[in-house]
Design a protein around this motif. Structure first.
Motif, mmCIF file in Angstrom:
data_model
loop_
_atom_site.group_PDB
_atom_site.id
_atom_site.type_symbol
_atom_site.label_atom_id
_atom_site.label_comp_id
_atom_site.label_asym_id
_atom_site.label_seq_id
_atom_site.Cartn_x
_atom_site.Cartn_y
_atom_site.Cartn_z
ATOM 1 N N TRP A 193 -7.925 4.398 -0.382
ATOM 2 C CA TRP A 193 -7.850 4.081 -1.810
ATOM 3 C C TRP A 193 -6.630 4.747 -2.428
ATOM 4 C CZ3 TRP A 193 -11.318 1.040 -4.552
ATOM 5 C CH2 TRP A 193 -12.470 0.648 -3.861
ATOM 6 N N GLU A 225 -8.313 2.108 -9.129
ATOM 7 C CA GLU A 225 -7.924 2.342 -7.738
ATOM 8 C C GLU A 225 -8.173 1.076 -6.930
ATOM 9 O OE1 GLU A 225 -9.535 5.868 -5.999
ATOM 10 O OE2 GLU A 225 -8.199 7.102 -7.195
ATOM 11 N N THR A 226 -7.348 0.882 -5.915
ATOM 12 C CA THR A 226 -7.461 -0.284 -5.041
ATOM 13 C C THR A 226 -7.517 0.187 -3.602
ATOM 14 O OG1 THR A 226 -6.289 -1.698 -6.609
ATOM 15 C CG2 THR A 226 -6.292 -2.407 -4.306
ATOM 16 N N GLN A 227 -8.449 -0.386 -2.855
ATOM 17 C CA GLN A 227 -8.568 -0.045 -1.441
ATOM 18 C C GLN A 227 -7.686 -0.975 -0.623
ATOM 19 O OE1 GLN A 227 -12.371 -0.682 0.496
ATOM 20 N NE2 GLN A 227 -12.003 1.061 1.837
ATOM 21 N N THR A 274 -6.459 -9.056 -6.523
ATOM 22 C CA THR A 274 -6.354 -8.062 -7.595
ATOM 23 C C THR A 274 -4.942 -7.938 -8.174
ATOM 24 O OG1 THR A 274 -6.991 -5.797 -8.201
ATOM 25 C CG2 THR A 274 -5.975 -6.087 -6.039
ATOM 26 N N TRP A 296 -9.847 -2.092 -12.518
ATOM 27 C CA TRP A 296 -9.951 -1.218 -11.347
ATOM 28 C C TRP A 296 -8.764 -0.266 -11.337
ATOM 29 C CZ3 TRP A 296 -13.903 -0.962 -7.864
ATOM 30 C CH2 TRP A 296 -14.918 -1.906 -8.026
ATOM 31 N N CYS A 347 -15.177 -7.469 -6.796
ATOM 32 C CA CYS A 347 -15.562 -6.623 -7.928
ATOM 33 C C CYS A 347 -17.046 -6.285 -7.813
ATOM 34 C CB CYS A 347 -15.295 -7.382 -9.242
ATOM 35 S SG CYS A 347 -15.646 -6.410 -10.729
ATOM 36 N N CYS A 389 0.840 -1.199 0.000
ATOM 37 C CA CYS A 389 0.000 0.000 0.000
ATOM 38 C C CYS A 389 0.875 1.249 0.000
ATOM 39 C CB CYS A 389 -0.902 -0.006 1.231
ATOM 40 S SG CYS A 389 -1.883 1.510 1.423
ATOM 41 N N HIS A 402 -4.190 1.932 -8.513
ATOM 42 C CA HIS A 402 -3.708 0.553 -8.484
ATOM 43 C C HIS A 402 -2.220 0.463 -8.824
ATOM 44 C CE1 HIS A 402 -4.126 -3.799 -8.493
ATOM 45 N NE2 HIS A 402 -3.328 -3.788 -9.541
ATOM 46 N N TRP A 458 0.672 0.741 -6.197
ATOM 47 C CA TRP A 458 0.979 -0.362 -5.281
ATOM 48 C C TRP A 458 2.234 -1.118 -5.721
ATOM 49 C CZ3 TRP A 458 -1.979 -2.676 -1.169
ATOM 50 C CH2 TRP A 458 -3.109 -1.946 -0.806
ATOM 51 N N TRP A 473 -10.114 -9.213 -2.992
ATOM 52 C CA TRP A 473 -10.899 -8.011 -3.228
ATOM 53 C C TRP A 473 -12.149 -8.428 -3.982
ATOM 54 C CZ3 TRP A 473 -5.829 -8.120 -2.513
ATOM 55 C CH2 TRP A 473 -5.236 -7.087 -1.790
ATOM 56 N N GLY A 525 -5.172 -5.631 -11.399
ATOM 57 C CA GLY A 525 -6.379 -4.839 -11.187
ATOM 58 C C GLY A 525 -7.535 -5.144 -12.115
#
Length: 81
Positions: free
Chosen positions: A53, A44-46, A28, A42, A20, A5, A56, A59, A18, A33
Motif C-alpha cells: 500500500w 492509499e492504493t494497493q 482508481t 481512497w 471499493c 507504484c 494514492h 503513484w 480495484w 482514487g
C-alpha cells in the motif's frame, strides 16, 4: 504524466481494476482514487503486483502536488450543502 507504484514501479494497464468497500470495481486512476459509485476517496492504493500500500497521490509522477485534505474538505462542504 506517468502512473506507477512508488514501491515496485509496476505500471497499471488501462484494464486494471480495484474494488471499493461498497463493492464497486473500477480503475482508481481514472478518478484519482475516488469511487464513482459511493464517492469514497481512497487515500492509499494497493499495488496489484507487489501488494504493498502507498498513498494514492504517490503513484502520480510528473504531476502537480495534490492537497488531499482540501479535496476532502470540499466534499464535506458539498455534501452538507
Amino acid at each position: 504524466m506517468e502512473i506507477y507504484c512508488p514501491k515496485c514501479e509496476w505500471e497499471p494497464p488501462a484494464g486494471a481494476r480495484w474494488s471499493c468497500s461498497c463493492g464497486h470495481s473500477w480503475n482508481t486512476f481514472d478518478t484519482q482514487g475516488q469511487c464513482p459509485e459511493c464517492g469514497k476517496v481512497w487515500r492509499e492504493t494497493q499495488c496489484l503486483d507487489c501488494k504493498k500500500w502507498s498513498p494514492h497521490h504517490d503513484w502520480y509522477h510528473d504531476y502537480p502536488p495534490i492537497d488531499l485534505e482540501e479535496i476532502t474538505e470540499e466534499q464535506t462542504v458539498e455534501e452538507g450543502a
